[in-house]
Structures are given as C-alpha cells and as structure tokens.
Scaffold this active site. Sequence first.
Site, PDB file in Angstrom:
ATOM      1  N   GLU A 117     -33.251 -31.129  36.554  1.00  0.00           N
ATOM      2  CA  GLU A 117     -32.502 -30.195  35.693  1.00  0.00           C
ATOM      3  C   GLU A 117     -33.419 -29.117  35.091  1.00  0.00           C
ATOM      4  O   GLU A 117     -33.233 -28.669  33.966  1.00  0.00           O
ATOM      5  CB  GLU A 117     -31.676 -30.953  34.647  1.00  0.00           C
ATOM      6  CG  GLU A 117     -30.634 -31.843  35.343  1.00  0.00           C
ATOM      7  CD  GLU A 117     -29.392 -32.154  34.556  1.00  0.00           C
ATOM      8  OE1 GLU A 117     -29.213 -31.561  33.486  1.00  0.00           O
ATOM      9  OE2 GLU A 117     -28.596 -32.980  35.038  1.00  0.00           O
ATOM     10  N   GLN A 147     -49.901 -48.972  27.477  1.00  0.00           N
ATOM     11  CA  GLN A 147     -51.261 -49.220  26.969  1.00  0.00           C
ATOM     12  C   GLN A 147     -51.264 -50.360  25.947  1.00  0.00           C
ATOM     13  O   GLN A 147     -52.125 -51.235  25.977  1.00  0.00           O
ATOM     14  CB  GLN A 147     -51.793 -47.915  26.325  1.00  0.00           C
ATOM     15  CG  GLN A 147     -53.281 -47.915  26.039  1.00  0.00           C
ATOM     16  CD  GLN A 147     -54.113 -47.938  27.319  1.00  0.00           C
ATOM     17  OE1 GLN A 147     -53.624 -47.665  28.409  1.00  0.00           O
ATOM     18  NE2 GLN A 147     -55.371 -48.304  27.185  1.00  0.00           N
ATOM     19  N   GLY A 195     -35.722 -25.245  44.825  1.00  0.00           N
ATOM     20  CA  GLY A 195     -35.519 -26.108  43.657  1.00  0.00           C
ATOM     21  C   GLY A 195     -35.551 -25.253  42.409  1.00  0.00           C
ATOM     22  O   GLY A 195     -34.521 -24.810  41.901  1.00  0.00           O
ATOM     23  N   THR A 249     -27.677 -36.120  42.460  1.00  0.00           N
ATOM     24  CA  THR A 249     -27.403 -37.396  41.773  1.00  0.00           C
ATOM     25  C   THR A 249     -25.964 -37.818  42.056  1.00  0.00           C
ATOM     26  O   THR A 249     -25.067 -36.972  42.125  1.00  0.00           O
ATOM     27  CB  THR A 249     -27.619 -37.236  40.250  1.00  0.00           C
ATOM     28  OG1 THR A 249     -28.942 -36.779  40.035  1.00  0.00           O
ATOM     29  CG2 THR A 249     -27.401 -38.553  39.506  1.00  0.00           C
TER      30      THR A 249
HETATM   31  N1  CAA Z   1     -26.266 -18.574  31.365  1.00  0.00           N
HETATM   32  C1  CAA Z   1     -25.510 -17.649  32.010  1.00  0.00           C
HETATM   33  N2  CAA Z   1     -26.041 -16.754  32.875  1.00  0.00           N
HETATM   34  C2  CAA Z   1     -27.374 -16.821  33.099  1.00  0.00           C
HETATM   35  C3  CAA Z   1     -28.202 -17.761  32.465  1.00  0.00           C
HETATM   36  C4  CAA Z   1     -27.599 -18.659  31.553  1.00  0.00           C
HETATM   37  N3  CAA Z   1     -28.331 -19.583  30.909  1.00  0.00           N
HETATM   38  N4  CAA Z   1     -29.461 -17.599  32.882  1.00  0.00           N
HETATM   39  C5  CAA Z   1     -29.454 -16.568  33.750  1.00  0.00           C
HETATM   40  N5  CAA Z   1     -28.177 -16.096  33.874  1.00  0.00           N
HETATM   41  C6  CAA Z   1     -27.732 -14.952  34.681  1.00  0.00           C
HETATM   42  C7  CAA Z   1     -28.564 -13.722  34.329  1.00  0.00           C
HETATM   43  O1  CAA Z   1     -28.011 -13.038  33.230  1.00  0.00           O
HETATM   44  C8  CAA Z   1     -28.469 -12.920  35.610  1.00  0.00           C
HETATM   45  O2  CAA Z   1     -27.243 -12.217  35.630  1.00  0.00           O
HETATM   46  P1  CAA Z   1     -27.127 -10.735  36.310  1.00  0.00           P
HETATM   47  O3  CAA Z   1     -27.233 -10.951  37.780  1.00  0.00           O
HETATM   48  O4  CAA Z   1     -25.765 -10.264  35.905  1.00  0.00           O
HETATM   49  O5  CAA Z   1     -28.236  -9.904  35.757  1.00  0.00           O
HETATM   50  C9  CAA Z   1     -28.425 -13.979  36.705  1.00  0.00           C
HETATM   51  O6  CAA Z   1     -27.983 -15.200  36.062  1.00  0.00           O
HETATM   52  C10 CAA Z   1     -29.773 -14.211  37.365  1.00  0.00           C
HETATM   53  O7  CAA Z   1     -30.665 -14.567  36.337  1.00  0.00           O
HETATM   54  P2  CAA Z   1     -32.249 -14.470  36.485  1.00  0.00           P
HETATM   55  O8  CAA Z   1     -32.602 -13.108  36.991  1.00  0.00           O
HETATM   56  O9  CAA Z   1     -32.854 -14.944  35.224  1.00  0.00           O
HETATM   57  O10 CAA Z   1     -32.488 -15.509  37.691  1.00  0.00           O
HETATM   58  P3  CAA Z   1     -33.828 -16.037  38.331  1.00  0.00           P
HETATM   59  O11 CAA Z   1     -33.662 -16.051  39.788  1.00  0.00           O
HETATM   60  O12 CAA Z   1     -35.019 -15.331  37.754  1.00  0.00           O
HETATM   61  O13 CAA Z   1     -33.857 -17.604  37.888  1.00  0.00           O
HETATM   62  C11 CAA Z   1     -34.278 -19.500  36.521  1.00  0.00           C
HETATM   63  C12 CAA Z   1     -33.804 -18.048  36.613  1.00  0.00           C
HETATM   64  C13 CAA Z   1     -34.237 -19.809  35.030  1.00  0.00           C
HETATM   65  C14 CAA Z   1     -35.680 -19.695  37.046  1.00  0.00           C
HETATM   66  C15 CAA Z   1     -33.278 -20.401  37.306  1.00  0.00           C
HETATM   67  O14 CAA Z   1     -33.408 -20.231  38.690  1.00  0.00           O
HETATM   68  C16 CAA Z   1     -33.455 -21.882  36.994  1.00  0.00           C
HETATM   69  O15 CAA Z   1     -32.981 -22.366  35.958  1.00  0.00           O
HETATM   70  N6  CAA Z   1     -34.116 -22.632  37.894  1.00  0.00           N
HETATM   71  C17 CAA Z   1     -34.162 -24.099  37.785  1.00  0.00           C
HETATM   72  C18 CAA Z   1     -32.995 -24.707  38.472  1.00  0.00           C
HETATM   73  C19 CAA Z   1     -32.697 -26.088  37.998  1.00  0.00           C
HETATM   74  O16 CAA Z   1     -32.701 -26.389  36.817  1.00  0.00           O
HETATM   75  N7  CAA Z   1     -32.398 -26.957  38.951  1.00  0.00           N
HETATM   76  C20 CAA Z   1     -32.010 -28.310  38.654  1.00  0.00           C
HETATM   77  C21 CAA Z   1     -30.859 -28.678  39.548  1.00  0.00           C
HETATM   78  S1  CAA Z   1     -29.783 -29.931  38.970  1.00  0.00           S
HETATM   79  C22 CAA Z   1     -30.596 -31.407  39.189  1.00  0.00           C
HETATM   80  O17 CAA Z   1     -31.675 -31.564  38.736  1.00  0.00           O
HETATM   81  C23 CAA Z   1     -29.970 -32.492  39.989  1.00  0.00           C
HETATM   82  C24 CAA Z   1     -29.260 -33.520  39.237  1.00  0.00           C
HETATM   83  O18 CAA Z   1     -28.210 -33.947  39.685  1.00  0.00           O
HETATM   84  C25 CAA Z   1     -29.803 -34.138  37.994  1.00  0.00           C
END
Ligand code: CAA
Length: 382
Positions: free
Chosen positions: A364, A337, A131, A158
């Site tokens: 999200e 409340q 997740g 969703t």
């Molecule tokens: N825009 C573009 N690129 C991005 C970025 C952004 N905002 N954030 C990171 N990247 C890129 C980085 O630059 C990196 O690129 P390189 O490989 O070239 O270096 C790559 O992505 C990997 O980035 P990280 O090393 O930062 O990745 P990470 O594994 O540490 O994870 C995290 C980062 C922020 C924790 C991410 O995993 C995250 O956002 N997790 C949460 C996921 C989420 O929001 N899930 C919700 C799903 S949707 C939902 O809820 C269902 C629905 O239908 C409502």
Amino acid sequence: MDFTLSEEQRLLRDTLRDFVRREVMPEAGDLDRKSEFPASAIRRLAEMGLLGMAIPEAYGGTGLDSVSAAVAIEEIARGSAALAVTISVSNSVCAGPIARFGTEEQRRRYLPRLARGELLGGFSLTEADSGSDAARLRTRAVRDGDGYRLSGEKAWVTNVQVGGLFVVMASTDPGRGSRGITAFLVESDFPGFSFGKIEDKMGLRSSLTGGIQLQDCRVPAGNRLGEEGEGFKIAMATLDGARIGIAAQSVGIARGALEEAVAFARQREAFGQTISQFQAIQFMLADMATAIDAARLMVHRAAWLRDRGSVPYSREASMAKLFATEMVNRAAYQAVQIHGAYGYSREYPVERYYRDARVTTIYEGTSEIQRLVIARKLLESV
Ligand code: CAA
C-alpha cells in the site's frame, strides 16, 4: 481536544479484544505454520459486522467511522496481522471505493454481499513491472460492444483465491498515462479471469497473496467504476484511506510484540532476578510503548481528519503509515531481542510478528512513496 474514545468505540475495542484473545490468538500461530486461511475467524467477524465497516447501513454495513475502523484493525492485528489485512483490504480498497464512487446499481449489487462476508473483496493495481510507479501499468481494457475486454497480468493482490470481487485498474487509453487508467469491478467468475501463482511469503502466511490473469476477460460496461480515465485518481484516493488501515495494523502488531515482551521479561530470570528488573530491558520496553502511543495518535488523527470529509488528509495518512510501519519493525526487533534465543523460535509469537511486520513498509505504498507524498504536499503548501 478530546483523546478519549467514545462509549461505542470502547465497546467495539473491548468486544474485539476479548474475541481476539479467545478465538484468534490460540490458532494464529498454527494457521501461520500451515499457511492456512483463517476462514472460521472471517465468518465470525462477518457476523460481528466487521466485513461491512466501510459500508453504509443502507447497504447492509455497519458504516463505522474511520477512527472506529482503525481501533478494530488494531485489535485484530494484535492477534493476527494476516487476519487484519484480509479484513482491511476487503473493506478499504474494495467496498470503500464502491460505496464512494460506485453507481446506485453497483452499490446494491455488491455491498450487501460484501457486508455479509458472502463475497470477499480485493484491489488490483500492481503488476510485475509496476509497483511504486503505479501509472506504468500495462493491463489493457478495450471497449467491445456493451462491455470491455481486459487483458493483462496483475501481481501481489491480497485475497486471491478466496476473493470473489476485485477492483481492477486497466488502461483504456495508454497514450494518456495515468489519465488513461480506468477502474473496473471484476468478479472472479467472469470468463477470462483466473488466479495466478500464490506467493510464498515471508510473513502474513495465512493471508492469500498472488496474481490475477486476465485473458480477454469480458467485463460489462455497468461494472466500470467511475468514468473512463478516472481510475488512477480513484486508486490514489482509495489508497489514502487504506494506508490508515495498514498503519493501524502496524500499531496492533507492535502492541502484540510489546505485550509478549512484557510477559516474557516478567518471568524470565537471569543473574538472580527477572530480566524486567534490568534497566536495559526496561528502556527497550519504554521506547516501544512510547513509539506505539505516538503511532496510534497519528493513526487516529489521520482517521479523524478523513471523517471530516472536506479536508485533505493524504499527508497525514502517509505520515501515519510511514511512522507506524517503520515503528513496528523496530518494536518487533526489540521484542525478539528481549526474548533472546526464544524469540528466534516459532514457539513464541514474536517470531511471527517480526516476519509479519516486514511487509508493512512495502505494501500500500513503500516508505519511500509515503515520503514522496509528504514532501510533495509540504512543498506545495510552502
Ligand atoms: N487523490 C486523488 N487524486 C490524486 C491523488 C490522491 N491522493 N494523488 C494523485 N492524484 C492525482 C493527481 O492530482 C494527478 O491528477 P491530474 O492528472 O489531473 O494532474 C494524477 O493523480 C497523477 O498524479 P501524480 O502526477 O502525482 O502521479 P505519479 O505518477 O507521480 O504517482 C505516486 C504518484 C504517489 C507515486 C503513486 O504512483 C503511488 O501512490 N504509488 C504507490 C502505489 C501503491 O501504493 N501501491 C500499492 C498497491 S495496493 C497493495 O499494496 C496490495 C494490497 O492488496 C495490500
């Protein structure tokens, strides 16, 4: 600096406010109790152009700016958070990335139908075991002639059952971690695609959330969104924008909670006066109103920055989501409340708002993930 909405934005807000009051609020409680999808409201909102907010006019959409989209989502969420998330998801995490990263052929094939509401969209990144750590996904996509075969199980999606098109993230190269993830446009009638179980949720009960099963699901190469290995960045960039939508949804729920609390406090009497005359109640209302205003300002700032196009806005989008979603949980708590025992009854909408608010700090990107994004940006820039 100008804090006023434009004339078009005010017109959009007032039209939707009226629509929500007349057509959404009277049925929202009942649909929630029956876990019934708000199909007729979706049709009406599609006629009003709300399914095409993220779609340029050239492809049949209304191409709204991000502040207008946030205004729209707030208004819809004031009456039904479930309806708001259905609309927000189809726009921001399905139509949006197709408009931004899709080929001309993909845009022409899908955007007009999404804009008309003939096709509802979704986004599928999460799996049972991944997740927050989204890059750990296991779904595989293997090249097979002029297409791919996708295998795996997606979770917490969703718009399942009602959705016809999903942006699905799968790994084309597991050895490369996030750089091996690729995005695909997968139609629900592709062979090998099926919906899994529907979640029996605490809130948002009239929106449909559940699993997707991919069993050697055949996806044409023309349905790859972006290049191989670009999927994770597409997902992250998409979520930056979508988080503003969830923050706007939270402002809408909180405003609903406040308006219901004000109305209740004005008519409920205790100790010889209406409870609105007690300072304890007034202070709760004042705190709610102040927090809602602060959250809305953050939402509009992030949306405004997004529309500048060239400036990064991940930090501001995460701040808006973190603040607004934590805020709505407090506001819904206070509204219950103020209602006392009545707030604990399904007869009053605040009970639904309280349940609906809970997921906003989770989906999200959890509040913890938003803090992580904000802190990383902070440390990068110092
Ligand atoms: N825009 C573009 N690129 C991005 C970025 C952004 N905002 N954030 C990171 N990247 C890129 C980085 O630059 C990196 O690129 P390189 O490989 O070239 O270096 C790559 O992505 C990997 O980035 P990280 O090393 O930062 O990745 P990470 O594994 O540490 O994870 C995290 C980062 C922020 C924790 C991410 O995993 C995250 O956002 N997790 C949460 C996921 C989420 O929001 N899930 C919700 C799903 S949707 C939902 O809820 C269902 C629905 O239908 C409502």
